[in-house]
Enzyme design. Sequence first.
Site, mmCIF file in Angstrom:
data_model
loop_
_atom_site.group_PDB
_atom_site.id
_atom_site.type_symbol
_atom_site.label_atom_id
_atom_site.label_comp_id
_atom_site.label_asym_id
_atom_site.label_seq_id
_atom_site.Cartn_x
_atom_site.Cartn_y
_atom_site.Cartn_z
ATOM 1 N N ASP A 54 -13.551 10.971 28.975
ATOM 2 C CA ASP A 54 -13.014 12.259 28.519
ATOM 3 C C ASP A 54 -13.517 13.446 29.344
ATOM 4 O O ASP A 54 -12.932 14.520 29.287
ATOM 5 C CB ASP A 54 -13.390 12.506 27.053
ATOM 6 N N ARG A 66 -19.598 3.043 16.614
ATOM 7 C CA ARG A 66 -19.906 3.219 15.194
ATOM 8 C C ARG A 66 -21.412 3.098 15.019
ATOM 9 O O ARG A 66 -22.130 2.909 15.977
ATOM 10 C CB ARG A 66 -19.213 2.130 14.378
ATOM 11 N N ARG A 106 -9.869 12.990 23.674
ATOM 12 C CA ARG A 106 -10.381 13.627 22.443
ATOM 13 C C ARG A 106 -10.034 15.110 22.395
ATOM 14 O O ARG A 106 -8.870 15.443 22.552
ATOM 15 C CB ARG A 106 -11.886 13.405 22.321
ATOM 16 N N ASP A 124 -21.346 11.936 24.109
ATOM 17 C CA ASP A 124 -22.090 12.915 23.309
ATOM 18 C C ASP A 124 -22.669 12.314 22.031
ATOM 19 O O ASP A 124 -23.753 12.710 21.602
ATOM 20 C CB ASP A 124 -21.227 14.151 23.019
ATOM 21 N N ASP A 173 -16.022 15.336 28.821
ATOM 22 C CA ASP A 173 -16.280 16.509 27.973
ATOM 23 C C ASP A 173 -17.763 16.787 27.748
ATOM 24 O O ASP A 173 -18.116 17.539 26.842
ATOM 25 C CB ASP A 173 -15.554 16.341 26.623
ATOM 26 N N GLY A 211 -17.674 4.440 23.378
ATOM 27 C CA GLY A 211 -16.567 3.654 23.929
ATOM 28 C C GLY A 211 -16.925 3.119 25.309
ATOM 29 O O GLY A 211 -17.681 3.753 26.040
ATOM 30 N N GLN A 242 -6.569 3.225 29.744
ATOM 31 C CA GLN A 242 -7.320 4.241 30.508
ATOM 32 C C GLN A 242 -8.814 3.944 30.568
ATOM 33 O O GLN A 242 -9.530 4.491 31.385
ATOM 34 C CB GLN A 242 -7.123 5.622 29.863
ATOM 35 N N THR A 244 -18.365 9.105 30.003
ATOM 36 C CA THR A 244 -17.153 9.193 29.187
ATOM 37 C C THR A 244 -15.940 9.400 30.083
ATOM 38 O O THR A 244 -16.010 10.131 31.077
ATOM 39 C CB THR A 244 -17.184 10.344 28.151
HETATM 40 O O1 F6P Z 1 -14.227 8.840 24.011
HETATM 41 C C1 F6P Z 1 -13.439 7.891 24.663
HETATM 42 C C2 F6P Z 1 -12.201 7.599 23.885
HETATM 43 O O2 F6P Z 1 -11.428 6.671 24.607
HETATM 44 C C3 F6P Z 1 -11.364 8.817 23.500
HETATM 45 O O3 F6P Z 1 -10.613 9.308 24.576
HETATM 46 C C4 F6P Z 1 -10.557 8.282 22.351
HETATM 47 O O4 F6P Z 1 -10.165 9.303 21.471
HETATM 48 C C5 F6P Z 1 -11.524 7.356 21.673
HETATM 49 O O5 F6P Z 1 -12.503 7.003 22.629
HETATM 50 C C6 F6P Z 1 -10.872 6.090 21.161
HETATM 51 O O6 F6P Z 1 -11.803 5.346 20.455
HETATM 52 P P1 F6P Z 1 -11.545 3.863 19.933
HETATM 53 O O7 F6P Z 1 -11.868 2.925 21.066
HETATM 54 O O8 F6P Z 1 -12.483 3.724 18.789
HETATM 55 O O9 F6P Z 1 -10.083 3.756 19.550
#
Ligand code: F6P
Length: 368
Positions: free
Chosen positions: A146, A81, A190, A122, A148, A19, A292, A144
């Site tokens: 997140d 992806r 996440r 990750d 994490d 992301g 965010q 990230t």
């Molecule tokens: O890992 C970053 C993140 O924004 C997560 O917090 C969230 O669950 C996910 O990516 C959302 O992914 P997408 O952009 O595919 O909706």
Amino acid sequence: MKAVPSRRPRRVGLLTGGGDCPGLNAVIRAASRTAFHLGWEVWGIEDGFDGLLTRNVRRLTSRDVRGILQLGGTILGTTNRYNPFRYPVRRRGALVETDRSREVLRNFRALGLDVLIAIGGDGTLGIAEQFHRQGMRLVGVPKTIDNDIASTVVTFGFDTAVTTATDALDKLHTTAESHKRVMVVEVMGRYAGWIALHSGIAGGADVILIPEIPFDVHKVCDTVRSRERAGSEFSIVVVAEGATARHGRRILREKKEVGREPRLGGIGEWLAVQIARHTGKETRNLVLGHLQRGGQPTSFDRLLGTRFGAAAMRLVAGGHFGTMVALDPPRVLAVPLAEAVGHGRMKKVPLDSDILQSARDMGIGFGD
Ligand code: F6P
């Protein structure tokens, strides 16, 4: 770590995967400028590892990395992806996971790239680690919102996400108070509760629900009621998208599909209905979502991204491949990639964290 110029000109590939995240462009800029200084070429690979399957690369010049420090997103494009080791390919009408890693290695060599700097979460760093084991020379940079990723105290993007979420909580306070409502705010993160915990505290939330602490909806309602009895007729509830009710299942927006991870989300909506039903209070739900991940990086994230980018290029110069840059305050250092990523390595909020304890001491509810 000191940059040591190599005797022969190098071609360094740079990609961003997963992301998007505020601070990615700061890394690209810092890594490129450090390489230019050493007289090396930098090649931007578009859309993560996908760009190595399609050979979608372009040479970056100082003009390309000028004026991007304050920009969110990534000038190289990205995707969360298409893992080349489990690439979704349609066969007889069905999507199946196929290993296309050899094509990536072939193209990497054909493009004349010596080294790769992979900037990602990750997922991307896990792919990078697999390629490193197959002989690709690379260095990882953790990113990230997140927060994490193990082995680094913090990742860039997290501070910006927390700032955005805190700003939203500040704004929601006025409506919550004026209407005497409960406002539920679902934030990203996440399977880790970092964004919820930090923004919840900074934004003055009354209840914070994180994946690390399965919650009891009745306890959440108890906090709302006891606030009411004490004269505060509104409540702000921050819930991490990965939080789960005790004995409940994780709520998903989309199930895991071939080639992509499940999409979390929906817990806020469910929780708002439960709170309204059990307390009789008017309750509203807001999903902050991709807000965010967007916007200008904070100065903290610009600085961390810059430090990570320059440090990654120093690791390349020193031949420290298979490593990842990490923040271990006050230093940025190198850790083995294999140590930072992989099964069971996710960095969660420790239950003995002083941040958690301080919140509890102040009466913030965690639904347990
Ligand atoms: O890992 C970053 C993140 O924004 C997560 O917090 C969230 O669950 C996910 O990516 C959302 O992914 P997408 O952009 O595919 O909706």
